[in-house]
Design an enzyme around this catalytic site. Structure first.
Site, mmCIF file in Angstrom:
data_model
loop_
_atom_site.group_PDB
_atom_site.id
_atom_site.type_symbol
_atom_site.label_atom_id
_atom_site.label_comp_id
_atom_site.label_asym_id
_atom_site.label_seq_id
_atom_site.Cartn_x
_atom_site.Cartn_y
_atom_site.Cartn_z
ATOM 1 N N GLU A 175 3.173 -10.126 -17.748
ATOM 2 C CA GLU A 175 2.985 -9.307 -16.570
ATOM 3 C C GLU A 175 4.067 -9.588 -15.498
ATOM 4 O O GLU A 175 3.443 -9.505 -14.224
ATOM 5 C CB GLU A 175 1.735 -9.425 -16.013
HETATM 6 C C1 LIG Z 1 2.051 -14.092 -24.857
HETATM 7 C C2 LIG Z 1 2.687 -12.543 -24.399
HETATM 8 C C3 LIG Z 1 1.897 -11.408 -24.330
HETATM 9 C C4 LIG Z 1 2.401 -10.412 -24.041
HETATM 10 N N1 LIG Z 1 1.798 -9.083 -24.180
HETATM 11 C C5 LIG Z 1 2.488 -8.081 -23.817
HETATM 12 C C6 LIG Z 1 1.908 -6.792 -24.281
HETATM 13 O O1 LIG Z 1 0.669 -6.511 -24.645
HETATM 14 N N2 LIG Z 1 2.554 -5.725 -24.093
HETATM 15 C C7 LIG Z 1 4.002 -5.686 -23.479
HETATM 16 O O2 LIG Z 1 4.501 -4.386 -23.444
HETATM 17 N N3 LIG Z 1 4.735 -6.785 -23.205
HETATM 18 C C8 LIG Z 1 3.737 -7.918 -23.577
HETATM 19 N N4 LIG Z 1 4.527 -9.255 -23.352
HETATM 20 C C9 LIG Z 1 5.816 -9.303 -22.710
HETATM 21 C C10 LIG Z 1 6.001 -9.928 -21.379
HETATM 22 O O3 LIG Z 1 5.622 -9.089 -20.372
HETATM 23 C C11 LIG Z 1 7.534 -10.227 -21.175
HETATM 24 O O4 LIG Z 1 7.618 -11.328 -21.983
HETATM 25 C C12 LIG Z 1 8.011 -10.324 -19.854
HETATM 26 O O5 LIG Z 1 8.093 -9.115 -19.416
HETATM 27 C C13 LIG Z 1 9.320 -10.982 -19.626
HETATM 28 O O6 LIG Z 1 10.206 -10.544 -20.796
HETATM 29 P P1 LIG Z 1 11.327 -11.452 -21.761
HETATM 30 O O7 LIG Z 1 10.004 -12.345 -22.431
HETATM 31 O O8 LIG Z 1 11.773 -10.802 -22.624
HETATM 32 O O9 LIG Z 1 12.027 -12.285 -20.740
HETATM 33 P P2 LIG Z 1 13.567 -11.897 -19.969
HETATM 34 O O10 LIG Z 1 13.277 -10.552 -19.341
HETATM 35 O O11 LIG Z 1 14.584 -12.115 -21.047
HETATM 36 O O12 LIG Z 1 13.720 -12.916 -18.986
HETATM 37 C C14 LIG Z 1 14.199 -14.256 -19.218
HETATM 38 C C15 LIG Z 1 14.151 -15.018 -17.714
HETATM 39 O O13 LIG Z 1 14.977 -14.335 -16.944
HETATM 40 C C16 LIG Z 1 14.250 -14.136 -15.849
HETATM 41 N N5 LIG Z 1 14.805 -12.920 -15.099
HETATM 42 C C17 LIG Z 1 14.833 -11.646 -15.531
HETATM 43 N N6 LIG Z 1 15.525 -10.623 -14.693
HETATM 44 C C18 LIG Z 1 15.596 -11.482 -13.599
HETATM 45 C C19 LIG Z 1 16.363 -11.082 -12.229
HETATM 46 N N7 LIG Z 1 16.720 -9.972 -11.967
HETATM 47 N N8 LIG Z 1 16.181 -12.214 -11.500
HETATM 48 C C20 LIG Z 1 15.683 -13.132 -11.730
HETATM 49 N N9 LIG Z 1 15.390 -13.741 -12.859
HETATM 50 C C21 LIG Z 1 15.367 -12.875 -13.760
HETATM 51 C C22 LIG Z 1 12.980 -13.951 -15.941
HETATM 52 O O14 LIG Z 1 12.133 -14.467 -15.245
HETATM 53 C C23 LIG Z 1 12.853 -15.046 -17.240
HETATM 54 O O15 LIG Z 1 12.557 -16.181 -16.565
HETATM 55 C C24 LIG Z 1 3.715 -10.428 -23.706
HETATM 56 C C25 LIG Z 1 4.596 -11.677 -23.734
HETATM 57 C C26 LIG Z 1 3.980 -12.549 -23.901
HETATM 58 C C27 LIG Z 1 4.842 -14.112 -24.034
#
Ligand SMILES: Cc1cc2nc3c(=O)[nH]c(=O)nc-3n(C[C@H](O)[C@H](O)[C@H](O)COP(=O)(O)OP(=O)(O)OC[C@H]3O[C@@H](n4cnc5c(N)ncnc54)[C@H](O)[C@@H]3O)c2cc1C
Length: 760
Positions: A440
């Site tokens: 989230e």
């Molecule tokens: C257990 C689990 C359940 C989930 N369930 C769902 C679900 O049901 N449906 C769904 O759609 N998604 C789901 N997700 C996805 C979740 O919402 C994403 O993992 C999350 O939005 C982050 O995306 P990412 O993991 O690709 O990280 P990335 O976007 O690759 O981010 C990597 C890092 O970069 C940082 N970052 C990115 N942009 C910026 C910025 N502009 N400034 C500073 N820092 C930044 C982030 O904070 C993070 O620390 C789930 C994830 C997990 C782990």
């Protein structure tokens, strides 16, 4: 435009023109994110002069008799059915009877109105259910939480057509349909709006009929409940290259319901998130054809998906994860206080070491503040607010503080917390931490961009009005609106600058505060810091403008200050609502001391790193002429907070209220029993300790204790040993390859571990 006004035409007009030229305009997705939800107490904090009467008058969150009965009945019964070790390491899933129970008792329909067959629960009841479940099994809690969070149910209720609601909501309520929500894809995580998943408007055949519909292609991942979902709420970008539904070729982000049994849907594979076994996995769609009836809200809502998602998140983010995190903090405090009281090293309970008390004190205060904020946020949501900035604060702060508490709990437990097995009651919680941090909206991005970046625009009394005026297509009307907002802003900033200066230089002496007994001074200090924050925000906006969003270290610190102001307000509100309990005062004082120190430190760091140095010097002169002076909680205060966790008391019960209390042979139940026994015979043990006798037989021989007392001590010794015990396994039990070699049988590799106990 109204008739001539010298202020508007001579002063505001050039500023308006310049600002329109130099300030970046908002993208559609930014605007929709900012406009989602509403503002509440965050607006008071941004005003620099919070109205405490309004906060204190907010009715506390309460449960209806029906909600209470659900917690005492089905939730309690469900907790009793959950064996988290078996679920995680043997079944890798909830057992069938638990799935049946969840469905039959409508755990997946807490937010669906009763008229559609759901439970129609308040946000607080929903939060309480998740709270109790989280303290028994994270897998069960997440499974129950997800259909009630952002997803098909919530979106249908907010944006679905009547026909869609009538069809889908009863099916979701009785779990004929299991929903999941697919937003995240490999290329689009935090920047979810950049997804490449597409829907093309075209003709196709659906259920034997030729219609205009949408051909979908997508690849999503991390989708909770995905592997078993029967209906996927899918976010994609809609294109209409042949103009079959209108003039626009790129229609925009759209949300539709996709039955997972349609041809072309690939779903079912699983991820293992931090080795938790709630259902989570990737899914794909190749040329999946759906009718427009499946678009949530129908054809009128195409292209409005982002707005829907932001609106649904505005409230939802404040319920599930904060509930799980606050529960984790309370649970960690409960078990760690008890364990530190019964575990002895160097012939004394480890709770008597100051270094352990340092952790226990922090854990007690963290449990207090998180539950205070959880309840306040639920109360606001139950009154119809959708406070987008506050819920973002809750999501990020609750999960960050859960991380600190989980670390503290593990550190205090030592090897007992590390060794996995049925007796380990902390491992699952510890592994859940990175999940909470990531989902989230990952916390790093939430801290600066959402808590503060969005907050500065949304919750500030004038910024959003100014921005919307600058974007107004009718320039004359835009100038009129800008003129009002801009001069209102100037007046507000001047008043607030003097207010912040006066309050800072007098150390909050004359700051208004409600009569609140021992807490009156804290209201004063919060008022003081709120005006300092508001002034620093105005200075940052004035000198950095739109570039503030690129200065993430600065905006992250502003986010921290805003968060502290909110959490500390919640602490004062809780203390007030619970009848100003004297025994809880150390917890209130600890939270205040720690929060005030954090606020001063962050404001100091902001000034030290402010790109515009003269503005920084002016701010420092007005707000912190002598630098950051707060040092955080005193050792005496920390000791007092720690003591709340190490002895049974009403204050301890208030801190850990509503967590599941098992009466079985689980690790926590053993701990609770041993804690009760140890505290009951404390005077006896103190007597032996004072006599420097550590052996029961020797004490009996020297006549220090009676036979009866010796028996009591032995019983306690056994109970403690039962808690201190950890699991161990035969090699073949944990290595299927070994099992093949030694037994030639791999049919049941995950055999039960040896449960060590003192009786063995
Ligand atoms: C257990 C689990 C359940 C989930 N369930 C769902 C679900 O049901 N449906 C769904 O759609 N998604 C789901 N997700 C996805 C979740 O919402 C994403 O993992 C999350 O939005 C982050 O995306 P990412 O993991 O690709 O990280 P990335 O976007 O690759 O981010 C990597 C890092 O970069 C940082 N970052 C990115 N942009 C910026 C910025 N502009 N400034 C500073 N820092 C930044 C982030 O904070 C993070 O620390 C789930 C994830 C997990 C782990």
């Amino acid at each position: 435009m109204s008739e001539f006004s010298w202020r508007r035409d001579w002063l505001s007009r050039p500023i308006f023109r310049l600002a329109r030229r130099v300030l970046p305009s908002l993208s559609a997705t930014e605007r929709e994110a900012i406009e989602a939800g509403d503002v509440w107490w965050d607006a008071d904090l941004f005003s620099g002069d919070p109205d405490w009467a309004k906060l204190l008058a907010t009715p506390p969150a309460t449960l209806s008799p029906q909600e209470q009965a659900f917690l005492d009945g089905p939730v309690e019964e469900l907790c009793g059915m959950l064996d988290d070790w078996k679920i995680t390491w043997e079944l890798h899933d909830l057992p069938p009877e638990v799935w049946d129970f969840l469905k039959a008792h409508r755990f997946f329909a807490m937010i669906i109105p009763e008229a559609y067959g759901g439970l129609g629960f308040s946000a607080y009841a929903h939060s309480e259910v998740i709270r109790k479940l989280s303290t028994r099994s994270i897998t069960a809690a997440v499974t129950a939480m997800v259909p009630n969070s952002l997803g098909p149910g919530e979106l249908l209720m907010q944006f679905g057509t009547k026909a869609q609601q009538d069809y889908w909501l009863p099916r979701l309520a009785d779990a004929r349909e299991i929903p999941c929500f697919g937003l995240t894809s490999p290329e689009a995580g935090s920047d979810a709006a950049s997804m490449v998943d597409s829907g093309i408007v075209c003709r196709g055949t659906y259920q034997g009929r030729e219609i205009v519909g949408i051909k979908l292609n997508w690849h999503k991942r991390y989708i909770t409940l995905g592997p078993i979902a029967t209906v996927l709420g899918l976010a994609f970008k809609l294109y209409d290259p042949d103009h079959l539904i209108g003039a626009r070729e790129e229609v925009g982000i759209t949300v539709a319901l996709v039955p997972t049994n349609l041809p072309g849907v690939e779903i079912g594979r699983r991820h293992l998130p931090a080795l938790h076994v709630f259902q989570n996995g990737p899914n794909r769609g190749r040329d999946v054809f759906i009718p427009f009836d499946n678009v949530i809200g129908g054809i009128e809502q195409v292209g409005k998906g982002w707005k829907m998602l932001m609106s649904a998140l505005a409230a939802g983010r404040g319920i599930s994860l904060p509930s799980l995190s606050a529960a984790a903090a309370a649970f960690a405090a409960h078990v760690t206080g008890a364990y530190a009281s019964i575990r002895e090293q160097f012939h004394v309970p480890i709770a008597s070491f100051e270094a352990i008390q340092e952790r226990l004190g922090r854990m007690a205060a963290t449990a207090y503040v998180l539950d205070a904020a959880r309840r306040l946020t639920c109360a606001a949501i139950d009154q119809g607010h959708k406070p987008a900035v506050i819920t973002a604060i809750m999501k990020a702060q609750a999960t960050e503080r859960m991380r600190v508490s989980a670390n503290d709990a593990l550190d205090v437990h030592g090897g007992k917390g590390v060794m996995e097995g049925p007796l380990n009651y902390l491992g699952a919680l510890y592994r859940a931490v990175p999940i909470g941090i990531t989902v989230e909206g990952a916390n790093i991005v939430t801290r600066g961009l959402i808590q503060f970046g969005q907050g500065a625009i949304r919750s500030h009394p004038f910024i959003l009005k100014e921005m919307l005026a600058l974007e107004e297509s009718d320039q004359a009307r835009g100038l009129d609106e800008f003129d009002r907002a801009f001069w209102g802003h100037v007046g507000h900033s001047l008043v607030n600058a003097f207010r912040a200066w006066g309050r800072s230089w007098t150390l909050g002496f004359a700051t208004p505060a409600p009569p609140a007994g021992a807490a009156t001074e804290y209201f004063r200090q919060l008022g003081r810091y709120s005006s300092a924050f508001a002034l620093a925000v105005d200075m940052a906006l004035l000198t950095l403008g739109g570039s503030l969003k690129r200065h993430e270290m600065i905006s992250g610190r502003f986010g921290d200050v805003l968060s502290e102001l909110y959490l500390l307000s919640a602490v004062l509100k809780r203390w007030h609502d619970e009848g100003r309990q004297a025994a809880d005062l150390p917890l209130v004082e600890w939270c205040m001391a720690s929060g005030f120190a954090a606020i001063e430190m962050r404001l100091g760091e902001i000034m030290a790193n402010f790109p515009n140095r003269p503005a920084a010097w002016l701010l420092r002169f007005l707000l912190q002429p002598f630098g950051a002076r707060r040092r955080g909680p005193s050792d005496k205060l920390t000791r007092a907070c720690a003591a709340i966790l190490t002895e049974p008391s009403a204050a301890r019960e208030r801190l850990t209220v509503d967590i599941y209390r098992a009466a079985d042979d689980s690790g926590v139940a053993r701990l609770d029993r041993a804690f009760a026994l140890v505290t009951a015979i404390k005077p006896l043990r103190d007597r032996l300790r004072q006599a420097h006798v550590h052996d029961i037989a020797a004490a009996r021989q020297r006549g220090l204790i009676s036979d009866d007392e010796a028996d009591q001590l032995k019983a306690v010794q056994l109970a403690v040993a039962d808690v201190v015990a950890v699991d161990d396994f035969a090699a073949e039990e944990i290595s299927p390859r070994r099992a093949v070699r030694t037994q030639g049988d791999v049919s049941s590799p995950a055999a039960s571990p040896i449960r060590s106990s003192a009786a063995e």
